[in-house]
Design a protein around this motif. Structure first.
Motif, PDB file in Angstrom:
ATOM      1  N   VAL A 271       2.204   1.626  -3.614  1.00 29.28           N
ATOM      2  CA  VAL A 271       1.171   2.113  -4.530  1.00 29.28           C
ATOM      3  C   VAL A 271       0.875   3.585  -4.262  1.00 29.28           C
ATOM      4  O   VAL A 271       0.694   4.386  -5.186  1.00 29.28           O
ATOM      5  CB  VAL A 271      -0.104   1.261  -4.402  1.00 29.28           C
TER       6      VAL A 271
ATOM      7  N   ASP B 215       0.823  -1.208   0.000  1.00 24.73           N
ATOM      8  CA  ASP B 215       0.000   0.000   0.000  1.00 24.73           C
ATOM      9  C   ASP B 215       0.857   1.259   0.000  1.00 24.73           C
ATOM     10  O   ASP B 215       0.526   2.256  -0.653  1.00 24.73           O
ATOM     11  CB  ASP B 215      -0.940   0.010   1.210  1.00 24.73           C
TER      12      ASP B 215
ATOM     13  N   ARG C  88      -0.773  -4.342  -8.137  1.00 29.86           N
ATOM     14  CA  ARG C  88      -1.411  -5.179  -7.106  1.00 29.86           C
ATOM     15  C   ARG C  88      -1.656  -6.600  -7.626  1.00 29.86           C
ATOM     16  O   ARG C  88      -1.444  -7.577  -6.900  1.00 29.86           O
ATOM     17  CB  ARG C  88      -2.734  -4.552  -6.662  1.00 29.86           C
ATOM     18  N   ALA C  89      -2.107  -6.730  -8.860  1.00 34.42           N
ATOM     19  CA  ALA C  89      -2.368  -8.053  -9.433  1.00 34.42           C
ATOM     20  C   ALA C  89      -1.070  -8.845  -9.562  1.00 34.42           C
ATOM     21  O   ALA C  89      -1.023 -10.047  -9.247  1.00 34.42           O
ATOM     22  CB  ALA C  89      -3.036  -7.907 -10.800  1.00 34.42           C
TER      23      ALA C  89
ATOM     24  N   ARG D 240      -3.947   4.888 -11.986  1.00 34.66           N
ATOM     25  CA  ARG D 240      -4.769   3.921 -11.237  1.00 34.66           C
ATOM     26  C   ARG D 240      -4.745   2.555 -11.924  1.00 34.66           C
ATOM     27  O   ARG D 240      -4.728   1.522 -11.253  1.00 34.66           O
ATOM     28  CB  ARG D 240      -6.196   4.447 -11.092  1.00 34.66           C
ATOM     29  N   GLN D 241      -4.764   2.544 -13.254  1.00 38.54           N
ATOM     30  CA  GLN D 241      -4.648   1.271 -13.975  1.00 38.54           C
ATOM     31  C   GLN D 241      -3.308   0.600 -13.679  1.00 38.54           C
ATOM     32  O   GLN D 241      -3.241  -0.615 -13.469  1.00 38.54           O
ATOM     33  CB  GLN D 241      -4.799   1.509 -15.475  1.00 38.54           C
TER      34      GLN D 241
ATOM     35  N   ALA E 265      -1.502   1.048 -10.984  1.00 38.56           N
ATOM     36  CA  ALA E 265      -1.534   0.610  -9.587  1.00 38.56           C
ATOM     37  C   ALA E 265      -2.267  -0.726  -9.455  1.00 38.56           C
ATOM     38  O   ALA E 265      -1.822  -1.621  -8.724  1.00 38.56           O
ATOM     39  CB  ALA E 265      -2.206   1.668  -8.717  1.00 38.56           C
ATOM     40  N   GLU E 266      -3.375  -0.896 -10.173  1.00 36.19           N
ATOM     41  CA  GLU E 266      -4.109  -2.162 -10.123  1.00 36.19           C
ATOM     42  C   GLU E 266      -3.284  -3.293 -10.734  1.00 36.19           C
ATOM     43  O   GLU E 266      -3.324  -4.434 -10.250  1.00 36.19           O
ATOM     44  CB  GLU E 266      -5.450  -2.022 -10.855  1.00 36.19           C
TER      45      GLU E 266
ATOM     46  N   ARG F 242      -0.040 -10.101  -6.133  1.00 37.29           N
ATOM     47  CA  ARG F 242      -0.826 -11.259  -5.668  1.00 37.29           C
ATOM     48  C   ARG F 242      -0.313 -12.562  -6.267  1.00 37.29           C
ATOM     49  O   ARG F 242      -0.304 -13.595  -5.604  1.00 37.29           O
ATOM     50  CB  ARG F 242      -2.306 -11.061  -6.024  1.00 37.29           C
TER      51      ARG F 242
END
Length: 254
Positions: free
Chosen positions: A8, A5, A55-56, A48-49, A51-52, A59
């Protein structure tokens, strides 16, 4: 970066000048060039794209191994602290990944693609242990940003990572831990193995921020975690003692 977090958040608030400098040397597929240009210009939707996507990727490639990796990082920090206590910074630098890194006072030699001298001029040197780098040792510095200290990355692993960690402790260990700390506080200790803010801790435990802060205070006062300020929030990290308790379900020396 101690927390995804935090990473990001830094990405979303990075200056446009930094984004341009980071992206200008990368090759993009022609179809991705318009999106990459929007990122370099600080476009909020494009960031934001990105950042996602980060995150993916986390994971899939980091999260399954992070418990074990975090354990290795804690163990390495303990070994480094002991070296400093035994022989000061001199012993630490002499023990740092020889022969790739050589300490010849007052010069520290480390691998770099070309021969270059970097003068610290009071900035200090960040020694960063890594668990996912393909390079055994690397030296990172930004010649355009003379205010930031250079960074020496060194391996933290003594054995290959597997997708297991404290979360996979056996049933008896978890029961002992819950009996000692209580179910919620035991869960809080488990979360700090990954590093977390108070708001993240509250979300993971499904409690209020005030309750999460209280649990963190108790764990910190018993030396099971540490708490440090990171920008606008605080970061909770497990200590070697807390990690030992997490792995064995008993208060033993790590």
């Amino acid at each position: 970066m101690p927390s995804l977090d935090h990473a990001v958040d830094n990405l979303l608030h990075a200056p446009v000048s930094r984004l341009r400098r980071e992206l200008e040397g990368l090759d993009f597929h022609p179809g991705h060039m318009p999106w990459a240009r929007r990122v370099s210009e600080g476009d909020r939707d494009a960031l934001r794209q990105l950042a996602e996507a980060v995150r993916a990727c986390h994971r899939l490639t980091v999260e399954p191994y992070w418990h074990r990796g975090r354990s290795e990082l804690v163990a390495l920090s303990t070994r480094c602290a002991n070296l400093v206590l035994e022989g000061g910074i001199d012993l630490l630098l002499r023990s740092m990944c020889a022969p790739l890194v050589r300490w010849r006072p007052p010069v520290l030699e480390a691998p770099y693609p070309r021969r270059v001298e970097v003068h610290l001029r009071g900035r200090g040197l960040l020694i960063t242990p890594t668990i996912f780098s393909k390079l055994p040792v690397s030296f990172l510095w930004d010649p355009l940003d003379t205010a930031q200290p250079p960074r020496l990355t060194v391996p933290a692993l003594r054995r290959p990572l597997t997708g297991t960690g404290p979360a996979e402790a056996d049933g008896s260990t978890l029961r002992n831990l819950e009996s000692l700390l209580g179910r919620t506080r035991a869960a809080a200790l488990l979360v700090t193995a990954e590093g977390c803010t108070t708001s993240e801790l509250a979300r993971r435990l499904n409690v209020t921020a005030a309750a999460a802060s209280q649990h963190a205070t108790v764990l910190r006062n018993t030396h099971l975690i540490t708490t440090s300020r990171r920008g606008r929030s605080v970061l909770h990290l497990i200590t070697p003692l807390g990690l030992s308790l997490l792995q064995t379900g008993a208060l033993t020396e790590p």
